[in-house]
Design a protein around this motif. Structure first.
Motif, PDB file in Angstrom:
ATOM      1  N   VAL A 121     -36.461  16.079  48.094  1.00  0.00           N
ATOM      2  CA  VAL A 121     -35.710  15.799  47.970  1.00  0.00           C
ATOM      3  C   VAL A 121     -34.115  16.008  48.290  1.00  0.00           C
ATOM      4  CG1 VAL A 121     -34.042  14.395  46.353  1.00  0.00           C
ATOM      5  CG2 VAL A 121     -36.311  14.301  45.503  1.00  0.00           C
ATOM      6  N   LEU A 122     -34.278  17.458  47.755  1.00  0.00           N
ATOM      7  CA  LEU A 122     -32.859  18.090  48.003  1.00  0.00           C
ATOM      8  C   LEU A 122     -32.792  18.247  49.829  1.00  0.00           C
ATOM      9  CD1 LEU A 122     -30.567  19.925  47.381  1.00  0.00           C
ATOM     10  CD2 LEU A 122     -32.258  22.023  47.250  1.00  0.00           C
ATOM     11  N   ALA A 123     -34.387  18.785  50.337  1.00  0.00           N
ATOM     12  CA  ALA A 123     -34.114  19.111  51.215  1.00  0.00           C
ATOM     13  C   ALA A 123     -33.909  17.420  52.619  1.00  0.00           C
ATOM     14  CB  ALA A 123     -35.685  19.108  51.784  1.00  0.00           C
ATOM     15  N   GLY A 124     -34.249  16.660  51.859  1.00  0.00           N
ATOM     16  CA  GLY A 124     -34.134  15.002  52.624  1.00  0.00           C
ATOM     17  C   GLY A 124     -33.123  14.953  52.693  1.00  0.00           C
ATOM     18  N   PHE A 125     -32.458  14.552  52.137  1.00  0.00           N
ATOM     19  CA  PHE A 125     -31.126  14.347  52.068  1.00  0.00           C
ATOM     20  C   PHE A 125     -29.776  15.729  52.739  1.00  0.00           C
ATOM     21  CE2 PHE A 125     -32.154  12.308  47.832  1.00  0.00           C
ATOM     22  CZ  PHE A 125     -30.704  11.116  49.038  1.00  0.00           C
ATOM     23  N   LEU A 126     -30.309  16.941  52.806  1.00  0.00           N
ATOM     24  CA  LEU A 126     -29.496  18.097  53.040  1.00  0.00           C
ATOM     25  C   LEU A 126     -29.814  17.502  55.020  1.00  0.00           C
ATOM     26  CD1 LEU A 126     -28.404  20.300  51.422  1.00  0.00           C
ATOM     27  CD2 LEU A 126     -30.178  21.477  52.280  1.00  0.00           C
ATOM     28  N   LEU A 127     -31.075  17.464  55.244  1.00  0.00           N
ATOM     29  CA  LEU A 127     -31.082  17.523  56.476  1.00  0.00           C
ATOM     30  C   LEU A 127     -31.007  15.724  56.904  1.00  0.00           C
ATOM     31  CD1 LEU A 127     -34.809  18.854  57.053  1.00  0.00           C
ATOM     32  CD2 LEU A 127     -32.566  19.796  57.129  1.00  0.00           C
ATOM     33  N   GLY A 128     -31.068  15.227  56.424  1.00  0.00           N
ATOM     34  CA  GLY A 128     -30.409  13.994  56.801  1.00  0.00           C
ATOM     35  C   GLY A 128     -28.752  14.172  56.877  1.00  0.00           C
ATOM     36  N   ILE A 129     -27.931  14.310  55.865  1.00  0.00           N
ATOM     37  CA  ILE A 129     -26.627  14.795  56.319  1.00  0.00           C
ATOM     38  C   ILE A 129     -26.194  16.370  57.191  1.00  0.00           C
ATOM     39  CG2 ILE A 129     -24.249  15.665  55.403  1.00  0.00           C
ATOM     40  CD1 ILE A 129     -25.105  14.661  52.292  1.00  0.00           C
ATOM     41  N   LEU A 130     -27.092  17.176  57.791  1.00  0.00           N
ATOM     42  CA  LEU A 130     -26.842  17.966  58.185  1.00  0.00           C
ATOM     43  C   LEU A 130     -26.751  17.424  60.136  1.00  0.00           C
ATOM     44  CD1 LEU A 130     -26.219  20.793  58.059  1.00  0.00           C
ATOM     45  CD2 LEU A 130     -28.840  21.144  58.432  1.00  0.00           C
ATOM     46  N   GLN A 134     -29.557  16.623  68.756  1.00  0.00           N
ATOM     47  CA  GLN A 134     -31.156  16.718  68.733  1.00  0.00           C
ATOM     48  C   GLN A 134     -32.073  17.627  68.348  1.00  0.00           C
ATOM     49  OE1 GLN A 134     -31.694  14.124  71.431  1.00  0.00           O
ATOM     50  NE2 GLN A 134     -30.018  13.886  72.172  1.00  0.00           N
ATOM     51  N   VAL A 135     -31.751  19.011  68.043  1.00  0.00           N
ATOM     52  CA  VAL A 135     -32.404  19.629  67.374  1.00  0.00           C
ATOM     53  C   VAL A 135     -32.087  20.563  66.204  1.00  0.00           C
ATOM     54  CG1 VAL A 135     -33.008  20.351  69.695  1.00  0.00           C
ATOM     55  CG2 VAL A 135     -31.782  21.010  68.637  1.00  0.00           C
ATOM     56  N   ILE A 136     -31.369  19.724  65.922  1.00  0.00           N
ATOM     57  CA  ILE A 136     -31.164  20.511  64.776  1.00  0.00           C
ATOM     58  C   ILE A 136     -31.496  20.549  63.554  1.00  0.00           C
ATOM     59  CG2 ILE A 136     -29.715  18.243  63.809  1.00  0.00           C
ATOM     60  CD1 ILE A 136     -28.350  22.133  62.423  1.00  0.00           C
ATOM     61  N   ILE A 137     -32.429  19.438  63.190  1.00  0.00           N
ATOM     62  CA  ILE A 137     -33.483  19.520  62.241  1.00  0.00           C
ATOM     63  C   ILE A 137     -35.286  20.407  61.977  1.00  0.00           C
ATOM     64  CG2 ILE A 137     -35.487  18.058  60.528  1.00  0.00           C
ATOM     65  CD1 ILE A 137     -33.459  16.427  61.350  1.00  0.00           C
ATOM     66  N   TYR A 138     -35.591  20.686  64.025  1.00  0.00           N
ATOM     67  CA  TYR A 138     -35.995  21.649  64.169  1.00  0.00           C
ATOM     68  C   TYR A 138     -35.875  22.758  63.803  1.00  0.00           C
ATOM     69  CZ  TYR A 138     -37.424  17.411  65.614  1.00  0.00           C
ATOM     70  OH  TYR A 138     -38.479  16.369  65.226  1.00  0.00           O
ATOM     71  N   LEU A 139     -34.533  23.397  63.924  1.00  0.00           N
ATOM     72  CA  LEU A 139     -33.820  24.260  64.410  1.00  0.00           C
ATOM     73  C   LEU A 139     -33.837  24.994  62.836  1.00  0.00           C
ATOM     74  CD1 LEU A 139     -33.549  26.027  67.207  1.00  0.00           C
ATOM     75  CD2 LEU A 139     -30.822  25.506  66.043  1.00  0.00           C
ATOM     76  N   VAL A 140     -33.000  24.271  61.987  1.00  0.00           N
ATOM     77  CA  VAL A 140     -33.244  24.115  60.472  1.00  0.00           C
ATOM     78  C   VAL A 140     -34.902  24.976  59.848  1.00  0.00           C
ATOM     79  CG1 VAL A 140     -32.954  23.584  58.321  1.00  0.00           C
ATOM     80  CG2 VAL A 140     -31.152  23.415  59.506  1.00  0.00           C
ATOM     81  N   ALA A 141     -35.366  24.075  59.996  1.00  0.00           N
ATOM     82  CA  ALA A 141     -37.247  23.735  60.262  1.00  0.00           C
ATOM     83  C   ALA A 141     -37.396  25.509  60.252  1.00  0.00           C
ATOM     84  CB  ALA A 141     -37.491  22.776  60.516  1.00  0.00           C
ATOM     85  N   ILE A 142     -37.681  25.576  61.899  1.00  0.00           N
ATOM     86  CA  ILE A 142     -37.962  26.874  61.829  1.00  0.00           C
ATOM     87  C   ILE A 142     -37.232  28.073  61.130  1.00  0.00           C
ATOM     88  CG2 ILE A 142     -38.012  28.575  63.984  1.00  0.00           C
ATOM     89  CD1 ILE A 142     -37.963  26.257  65.769  1.00  0.00           C
ATOM     90  N   ILE A 143     -35.764  27.893  61.091  1.00  0.00           N
ATOM     91  CA  ILE A 143     -35.091  29.216  60.158  1.00  0.00           C
ATOM     92  C   ILE A 143     -35.324  29.748  59.110  1.00  0.00           C
ATOM     93  CG2 ILE A 143     -33.100  30.425  59.481  1.00  0.00           C
ATOM     94  CD1 ILE A 143     -32.021  28.881  61.959  1.00  0.00           C
ATOM     95  N   ILE A 144     -36.041  28.532  58.509  1.00  0.00           N
ATOM     96  CA  ILE A 144     -36.302  28.343  57.115  1.00  0.00           C
ATOM     97  C   ILE A 144     -37.952  28.819  57.319  1.00  0.00           C
ATOM     98  CG2 ILE A 144     -37.519  27.051  54.986  1.00  0.00           C
ATOM     99  CD1 ILE A 144     -34.389  26.754  54.471  1.00  0.00           C
TER     100      ILE A 144
END
Lengths: 398, 343
Positions: free
Chosen positions: B289-298, B316-326
């Motif tokens: 839930v946390l990640a869902g809202f966080l990534l939506g807002i990001l 275009q890439v923010i979600i994937y970038l965050v995923a890779i870093i995490i």
């Protein structure tokens, strides 16, 4: 022969014979007959068979041997295509430098992405490769438009420098070729009602595929291939024996990325344009489907899977309801309509439904794909000969 | 400040959808240990439940309009939904207008049935197989479901409007003391956000405060022991699968006014939802839930003009970038437990 065992050499020769005689084998029905729509022996489709065969062979080196499921392999195909088209634009319409650059570029990308992604395994590895591929797709589609052509794709233009070729004489766009042999040239042979087309581009791709296939056999049989299998079966044990699996998996990842780049370069050589949609994740999913459908970890499986899917995509999708009505016209009207209505969702535009069902059936019942299916049938036949059918029943071929 | 609030609000509706889908995915993974690639298809089926109900309500027959004729002199015909005949015209019109919220009631039983059939018919046989096989078979199932929907509903998006009362936007900025017309927000997105909060709250409450939920949580922690205590844990997990399907379906139902449903909407959301699950931590419900809202807002922050000018293409890439870093720095995600799927 060629440093291969007898069994593998036979397989290679068989594949060679099949690809060389493909224009005959894929055109079994006379031109103009009702069955002619099942002919797959036209250059465009035959090229796609072998090109996607290369892509799947390469993917299988990673997924089949090491068990790492990459969901982003189409990215390397896209990189290869872009690199090849840039080579056509800048240097020469000869396909060899284009292929060379494409393989090198995709290898470099694979090295970078693989180095990062292989720090994780299992589903995390799949998500990482997916994320990288989607990022590359999104960037190629938007920000990198000067390099990739964005939505319209990367195309040749008359104003391109083409240092080695110079301008074309007649003011038309040049076509890719190999030292004067144009890729799109074909020879036709008419034998009675049959028409066979021999396309230079297809034979070029076929030779490249045979080389790629030969290399894959050598990799499968080498100590390196053995090491990759060890990674798949038990990575922990490999660690305990004091071996670091990382360089081996990375090498496999880079090799399969280079195969994808090679396939991308060949696609660009047959039709000199490149678009971002080649990198979309559904394209990565397609190569997974091909490999699974044919048989993961087998030599010939991925090629079979690629052929089956491309055949369905191009042939089954063309059947429409009129053709179906034509086939079942001999039945009484009500029955004819009923049968057509039952079959209709699975053909034409609905071919994805057939693909999905076949794929599910393969994953559920035949984890070894078409190859395992063939082996089971062969085994069943072989058992029947010495034994009576009754004893064959009591010992099912598992 | 107002721009920041606007972006947060904009991120909320997409974040809600991510959170709901990721919640269902995590429920399935946490209980059954199955990676379900067909979950996006469930989201899509939910959306098409709303479309179907809307079409059912609109089934109509032709009626003569008394006293009027068309230009040829024939009696004028008008389409009248059967619904008008049953409950009267004004009530019928109201029901049609409210078809999307009403579809919630329609979708819940359908989604639970679909989910239970899926689990008993297919996924049950894949518990002992490797995760790769589970991914592949559910991927195939997703293709099949998607193509069935495409066959019956066509390939084009089908607009499904929200009730009249919630159409349009309101001035959120003026309500909380900013200048008027700085923060304009569509009503339905606010409804969607509230709805998702309610659903998420209900799922957590169900798991936390009911005996059934307690047994399920115990099963998630140690399936074998719960089984040894004489509890039929398989049955409860099947019901949880149905519930997870219902959550995804409801997310789809309510999403239809925001984005007209089409057959590939499930796949579009699935890829991102998987990223969300992985960022949140495989098997962690609050994490999803946390990640869902966080990534939506990001994602919505990254689409701000100032940010795009600074880093082109970041939206275009923010979600994937965050995923890779995490994944590289904290492989078990934001709130994942140690040892889940790390092999």
């Amino acid at each position: 022969m060629f440093g291969l065992e007898k069994k593998d050499a036979t397989l290679l020769l068989l594949v060679a014979a099949l690809t060389i005689f493909a224009p005959f084998l894929l055109n079994p029905f006379p031109e103009g007959s009702a069955m002619a729509q099942f002919n797959a022996g036209y250059p465009d489709l035959m090229q796609r068979f072998v090109i996607f065969g290369i892509f799947a062979i390469g993917f299988n080196i990673l997924f089949g041997l090491t068990g790492y499921l990459s969901f982003g392999h189409a990215a390397f195909l896209g990189v290869g295509s872009y690199a090849a088209v840039w080579m056509f634009k800048l240097l020469s319409m000869n396909v060899l430098p284009a292929i060379l650059l494409a393989v090198v570029m995709s290898g470099l990308f694979a090295l970078l992405i693989g180095y990062i992604s292989l720090r994780r395994s299992g589903i995390y590895f799949s998500i990482l490769t997916l994320a990288f591929a989607q990022m590359m797709f999104a960037l190629a589609y938007s920000v990198l438009t000067p390099i990739t052509g964005g939505e319209t794709g990367l195309q040749l233009a008359l104003s391109d420098p083409r240092i080695l070729d110079g301008g074309t004489a007649d003011g038309n766009l040049p076509v890719p070729g190999l030292f004067g042999l144009e890729m799109r040239d074909s020879a036709q042979l008419e034998l009675g009602a049959w028409v066979f087309t021999f396309n230079i581009g297809y034979y070029f791709c076929a030779i490249v595929m045979l080389l790629a296939f030969y290399l894959a056999i050598r990799i499968f049989r080498s100590p390196f291939g053995m090491m990759l299998r060890a990674i798949k079966s038990n990575q922990q044990r490999l660690n305990y024996t004091g071996l670091n699996p990382k360089p081996y998996t990375l090498a496999a990842f880079v090799i399969s990325g280079m195969y994808a780049g090679l396939a991308g370069a060949l696609m660009a050589s047959m039709d000199p344009l490149a678009g971002a949609e080649r990198m979309f994740w559904t394209a990565s999913g397609e190569v997974v489907l091909m490999t699974i459908l044919g048989g993961v970890g087998t030599l010939i499986g991925p090629v079979l899977g690629a052929g089956a899917i491309k055949y369905m995509e191009n042939i089954i999708s063309k059947i429409n309801s009129d053709i179906l009505h034509g086939w079942f016209a001999f039945l009484p009207d009500g029955l004819e309509d009923f049968i057509v209505a039952v079959i209709y969702p699975f053909i034409g535009k609905g071919w994805h439904l057939t693909l999905g069902l076949i794929f599910m059936a393969v994953v559920i019942f035949l984890p070894g794909g078409l190859v395992e299916g063939g082996q089971r049938i062969a085994r069943a036949f072989r058992r029947k000969k010495p034994d009576t059918p009754k004893s064959a029943k009591t010992e099912p071929a598992e | 400040m107002d721009a920041l609030i606007l972006q947060i609000l904009n991120g909320l509706d997409k974040g809600s959808a991510y959170a709901l889908i990721a919640l269902g995915l995590t429920l399935i993974f946490g209980t059954l240990g199955v990676v379900n690639f067909a979950h996006g298809a469930l989201f899509m089926i939910g959306a098409f439940c709303a479309v179907t109900l809307n079409r059912l309500f609109n089934l109509s027959h032709e009626v003569e309009v008394p006293g009027e004729t068309d230009f040829l002199g024939n009696p004028l015909m008008r389409d009248v939904p059967y619904l008008y005949d049953i409950v009267g015209e004004s009530a019928g019109a109201a029901i049609i207008d409210w078809s999307v919220p009403l579809a919630i009631l329609f979708a819940i039983p359908i989604m639970i049935i679909v989910g239970v059939i899926m689990e008993r018919g297919l996924i049950k046989h894949f518990y002992k197989r490797p995760h790769a096989d589970q991914i592949l078979v559910t991927f195939g199932l997703a293709i099949v479901l998607q193509e069935i929907i495409k066959y019956y509903y066509g390939a084009n998006p089908i607009p499904t409007p929200a009730p009249d009362a919630f159409r349009g936007s309101f001035d959120f900025g003026a309500m909380i003391g900013f200048d008027p017309n700085t923060i304009i927000y569509p009503y339905w997105r606010l409804v969607y956000f509230c709805f998702s909060v309610v659903i998420i709250g209900a799922v957590f409450a169900f798991l936390q405060f009911t005996t059934f939920g307690m047994v399920v949580r115990a099963g998630m922690a140690d399936r074998e022991t719960v089984g040894l205590l004489g509890i039929d844990i398989d049955k409860r997990f099947t019901i949880m699968f149905g519930l997870a399907a219902a959550v995804a379906g409801l997310a789809g139902v309510m999403y239809t006014p925001i984005n007209s449903p089409n057959y590939h909407m499930g796949m579009d959301f699935l890829v991102l939802s998987f990223v969300v699950v992985v960022v949140g931590g495989m098997g962690s419900l609050p994490g999803a839930v946390l990640a869902g809202f966080l990534l939506g807002i990001l994602e919505s922050f990254a689409s701000m003009r100032e940010v795009i000018n600074f880093v082109p293409g970041i939206n275009q890439v923010i979600i994937y970038l965050v995923a890779i870093i995490i994944l590289l720095t904290r492989p078990r995600g934001l709130m994942g437990r140690k040892g889940v799927m790390e092999d």
